[in-house]
Design a protein around this motif. Structure first.
Motif, mmCIF file in Angstrom:
data_model
loop_
_atom_site.group_PDB
_atom_site.id
_atom_site.type_symbol
_atom_site.label_atom_id
_atom_site.label_comp_id
_atom_site.label_asym_id
_atom_site.label_seq_id
_atom_site.Cartn_x
_atom_site.Cartn_y
_atom_site.Cartn_z
ATOM 1 N N TYR A 1 15.195 -1.762 -10.977
ATOM 2 C CA TYR A 1 14.129 -2.414 -10.817
ATOM 3 C C TYR A 1 13.288 -1.958 -9.827
ATOM 4 C CZ TYR A 1 10.753 -5.882 -10.644
ATOM 5 O OH TYR A 1 9.427 -6.833 -10.760
ATOM 6 N N GLN A 2 13.925 -1.982 -8.674
ATOM 7 C CA GLN A 2 13.050 -1.722 -7.532
ATOM 8 C C GLN A 2 12.601 -0.024 -7.333
ATOM 9 O OE1 GLN A 2 12.155 -3.951 -4.994
ATOM 10 N NE2 GLN A 2 10.767 -2.495 -4.539
ATOM 11 N N GLN A 3 13.596 0.782 -8.061
ATOM 12 C CA GLN A 3 13.033 2.205 -8.197
ATOM 13 C C GLN A 3 11.808 2.185 -8.865
ATOM 14 O OE1 GLN A 3 14.654 3.601 -5.825
ATOM 15 N NE2 GLN A 3 15.362 5.340 -6.760
ATOM 16 N N ASP A 4 11.850 1.555 -10.022
ATOM 17 C CA ASP A 4 10.744 1.633 -11.109
ATOM 18 C C ASP A 4 9.416 0.978 -10.521
ATOM 19 O OD1 ASP A 4 12.507 2.720 -13.025
ATOM 20 O OD2 ASP A 4 13.047 0.695 -14.123
ATOM 21 N N LEU A 5 9.596 -0.112 -9.719
ATOM 22 C CA LEU A 5 8.413 -0.928 -9.033
ATOM 23 C C LEU A 5 8.016 0.183 -8.138
ATOM 24 C CD1 LEU A 5 6.962 -3.405 -8.820
ATOM 25 C CD2 LEU A 5 8.495 -3.972 -7.052
ATOM 26 N N ASP A 6 8.772 0.859 -7.343
ATOM 27 C CA ASP A 6 8.241 1.737 -6.422
ATOM 28 C C ASP A 6 7.421 2.837 -6.988
ATOM 29 O OD1 ASP A 6 9.136 0.359 -4.510
ATOM 30 O OD2 ASP A 6 11.175 1.513 -3.824
ATOM 31 N N THR A 7 8.218 3.408 -7.932
ATOM 32 C CA THR A 7 7.411 4.445 -8.850
ATOM 33 C C THR A 7 5.881 3.770 -9.346
ATOM 34 O OG1 THR A 7 9.286 5.503 -9.485
ATOM 35 C CG2 THR A 7 7.640 6.221 -10.918
ATOM 36 N N TYR A 8 6.082 2.732 -9.826
ATOM 37 C CA TYR A 8 4.509 2.229 -10.586
ATOM 38 C C TYR A 8 3.667 2.320 -9.367
ATOM 39 C CZ TYR A 8 1.270 -0.900 -12.110
ATOM 40 O OH TYR A 8 0.128 -1.656 -12.653
ATOM 41 N N LEU A 9 4.030 1.674 -8.123
ATOM 42 C CA LEU A 9 3.134 1.623 -6.814
ATOM 43 C C LEU A 9 2.708 2.876 -6.495
ATOM 44 C CD1 LEU A 9 5.181 -1.152 -4.868
ATOM 45 C CD2 LEU A 9 2.954 -1.580 -6.150
ATOM 46 N N ILE A 10 3.512 3.833 -6.332
ATOM 47 C CA ILE A 10 3.232 5.185 -6.166
ATOM 48 C C ILE A 10 2.205 5.819 -6.973
ATOM 49 C CG2 ILE A 10 3.986 7.841 -5.891
ATOM 50 C CD1 ILE A 10 6.665 6.379 -4.655
ATOM 51 N N SER B 1 1.162 -1.081 -0.175
ATOM 52 C CA SER B 1 -0.027 -0.047 0.054
ATOM 53 C C SER B 1 0.692 1.234 -0.041
ATOM 54 C CB SER B 1 -1.042 0.124 1.151
ATOM 55 O OG SER B 1 -1.990 -0.807 1.075
ATOM 56 N N VAL B 2 0.334 2.179 -0.104
ATOM 57 C CA VAL B 2 1.027 3.570 -0.396
ATOM 58 C C VAL B 2 0.321 4.612 0.409
ATOM 59 C CG1 VAL B 2 1.879 5.399 -1.706
ATOM 60 C CG2 VAL B 2 2.174 3.151 -2.445
ATOM 61 N N ILE B 3 0.917 5.394 1.275
ATOM 62 C CA ILE B 3 0.296 6.594 1.913
ATOM 63 C C ILE B 3 1.074 7.865 1.496
ATOM 64 C CG2 ILE B 3 0.210 7.691 4.120
ATOM 65 C CD1 ILE B 3 0.301 4.799 5.780
ATOM 66 N N ASP B 4 -0.036 8.658 0.886
ATOM 67 C CA ASP B 4 0.492 9.681 0.446
ATOM 68 C C ASP B 4 0.518 10.908 1.192
ATOM 69 O OD1 ASP B 4 0.533 11.206 -2.497
ATOM 70 O OD2 ASP B 4 -0.961 12.493 -1.220
ATOM 71 N N GLY B 5 1.681 11.743 1.190
ATOM 72 C CA GLY B 5 1.931 12.988 2.137
ATOM 73 C C GLY B 5 0.963 13.926 2.033
ATOM 74 N N PHE B 6 0.249 14.271 0.907
ATOM 75 C CA PHE B 6 -0.665 15.205 0.809
ATOM 76 C C PHE B 6 -2.152 14.866 1.604
ATOM 77 C CE2 PHE B 6 -4.350 17.265 -0.967
ATOM 78 C CZ PHE B 6 -4.196 18.482 -1.232
ATOM 79 N N HIS B 7 -2.465 13.756 1.420
ATOM 80 C CA HIS B 7 -3.562 13.422 2.131
ATOM 81 C C HIS B 7 -3.256 13.059 3.802
ATOM 82 C CE1 HIS B 7 -5.836 12.913 -1.324
ATOM 83 N NE2 HIS B 7 -5.008 12.272 -1.886
ATOM 84 N N LEU B 8 -1.952 12.865 4.111
ATOM 85 C CA LEU B 8 -1.495 12.785 5.195
ATOM 86 C C LEU B 8 -1.666 13.994 6.118
ATOM 87 C CD1 LEU B 8 -0.119 11.425 7.864
ATOM 88 C CD2 LEU B 8 1.996 11.676 6.965
ATOM 89 N N LEU B 9 -1.179 15.190 5.177
ATOM 90 C CA LEU B 9 -1.242 16.324 5.928
ATOM 91 C C LEU B 9 -2.755 16.902 6.127
ATOM 92 C CD1 LEU B 9 1.332 18.407 3.923
ATOM 93 C CD2 LEU B 9 1.633 17.638 5.815
ATOM 94 N N ASP B 10 -3.682 16.430 5.422
ATOM 95 C CA ASP B 10 -5.119 16.814 5.369
ATOM 96 C C ASP B 10 -5.599 16.256 6.330
ATOM 97 O OD1 ASP B 10 -7.448 17.838 4.272
ATOM 98 O OD2 ASP B 10 -8.136 15.605 4.241
ATOM 99 N N LYS B 11 -5.161 14.876 6.966
ATOM 100 C CA LYS B 11 -5.495 14.305 8.036
ATOM 101 C C LYS B 11 -5.054 15.032 9.442
ATOM 102 C CE LYS B 11 -5.800 9.528 9.829
ATOM 103 N NZ LYS B 11 -7.255 9.255 9.303
#
Length: 204
Positions: free
Chosen positions: A183-192, A55-65
């Motif tokens: 490969y891990q960097q590309d995978l992380d970018t995809y997940l984000i 899962s991914v936790i986005d910083g913008f929505h974290l700030l909103d919370k």
């Protein structure tokens, strides 16, 4: 004086199944308030069955919370803007037969690749030509060249990958490690780009 909290998200964390994620799990906090410990224990997200492996936790929505929970504070996000949450499942014991079959497949495949390469470039004829150049005699199997060459080929691969079993020769990453990192960097970018925990759950 304005009460301000600086937040730096961790790039990636690993948690257990059904873990309750607190703010301290995903971020480093600093600021001019006396109750940072209270913010550390703020509940951010509960891992559920729907999250599967990542899962991914986005910083913008974290700030909103955070702003909704502490409207009198000013929050500033620095560093990464998302945290990737890897959810570890219960590890299964390795199947010895499966590991052996994969090892044999890789071993035979690698051997065939090396043999076909040497056949394509006529390596035997090259060795014969080298033997004739140095000795002036025609030899079908110049073992005094072929044996050191075979040993050098194996040693060269070990040095190239910078590993022999678990031992490293130096701190320089091997080409395989660099490719795995990319490969891990590309995978992380995809997940984000395809996951957003807080946003998806808040909209439900």
């Amino acid at each position: 004086m304005e009460e301000k909290v600086y937040i730096r998200l961790r790039k990636k964390i690993r948690v257990k199944h059904n873990h309750l994620i607190l703010l301290k799990d995903i971020a480093y906090l600093t600021g001019n308030i006396s109750y940072l410990d209270k913010l550390d224990h703020l509940k951010i997200y509960q891992i559920t069955e729907e999250d599967k492996n990542v899962s991914v936790i986005d910083g913008f929505h974290l700030l909103d919370k955070l702003i909704k929970a502490y409207p009198s504070l000013t929050f500033e996000l620095v560093g990464p803007s998302q945290t990737i949450v890897e959810i570890s499942k219960q590890k299964k014991q390795a199947n010895i037969l499966l590991v052996t079959a994969i090892w044999l497949l890789l071993f035979v495949g690698s051997a065939m690749a090396i043999i076909n390469f040497h056949y394509d470039v006529s390596m035997q004829e090259v060795h014969q030509s080298l033997a004739y150049f140095f000795t002036g005699e025609r030899v079908n199997k110049p073992l005094w060249i072929q044996i050191p060459y075979s040993i050098g080929l194996g040693l060269g691969m070990v040095l190239f990958f910078n590993h022999i079993f678990q031992k490293r020769f130096n701190e320089e990453p091997s080409p395989l490690e660099v490719e795995m990192f990319n490969y891990q960097q590309d995978l992380d970018t995809y997940l984000i780009n395809h996951e957003n925990v807080l946003n998806n759950r808040d909209n439900e």
